[in-house]
Design a protein around this motif. Structure first.
Motif: not given
Length: 120
Positions: A69-70, A74-78, A80-89
């Motif tokens: 579960g942990a 962590q994969v979900d957080v990563l 989400e961060k990756g999607m945020d980075l793609i969106d900002s790019a």
């Protein structure tokens, strides 16, 4: 006839022998009792060790179950961060397409030069 010194020594030695024999019997009983008590303590100690090991195993199994579960968290957080980075790019490319093209062209040029210099 009165007892002689020899008779007194024999009597005293006989009494000493009897007392030594009784002391040996008492020591044997004491050792048997101590061995029995030690055996009981060993049984209790063995049971305690088994219980502690079982508790440790259960805690380890629970930790392993929670690890999955942990890891998913962590994969979900990563992700989400990756999607945020793609969106900002993507937003940056929309806002400044020429600058984005220039940076991409320069990065490609540098990578191509590095790749060619490694072939030599």
């Amino acid at each position: 006839m009165s007892p002689t010194s020899t008779d007194a020594v024999k009597s005293n030695l006989g009494e000493a022998g009897t007392n030594l024999k009784q002391a040996a019997v008492d020591a044997g009983h004491a050792l048997k009792g101590a061995a029995g008590a030690a055996g009981e303590e060993l049984k209790l100690g063995k049971a305690s060790v088994k219980a502690d090991l079982a508790d440790s195993a259960l805690a380890g199994i629970a930790a392993a179950e929670n690890a999955g579960g942990a890891a998913r968290e962590q994969v979900d957080v990563l992700m989400e961060k990756g999607m945020d980075l793609i969106d900002s790019a993507a937003e940056l490319v929309r806002e400044r397409p020429l600058a984005s093209f220039g940076v991409a062209f320069a990065a490609g040029f540098i990578i191509a030069k590095l790749a060619r210099s490694g072939d030599r």
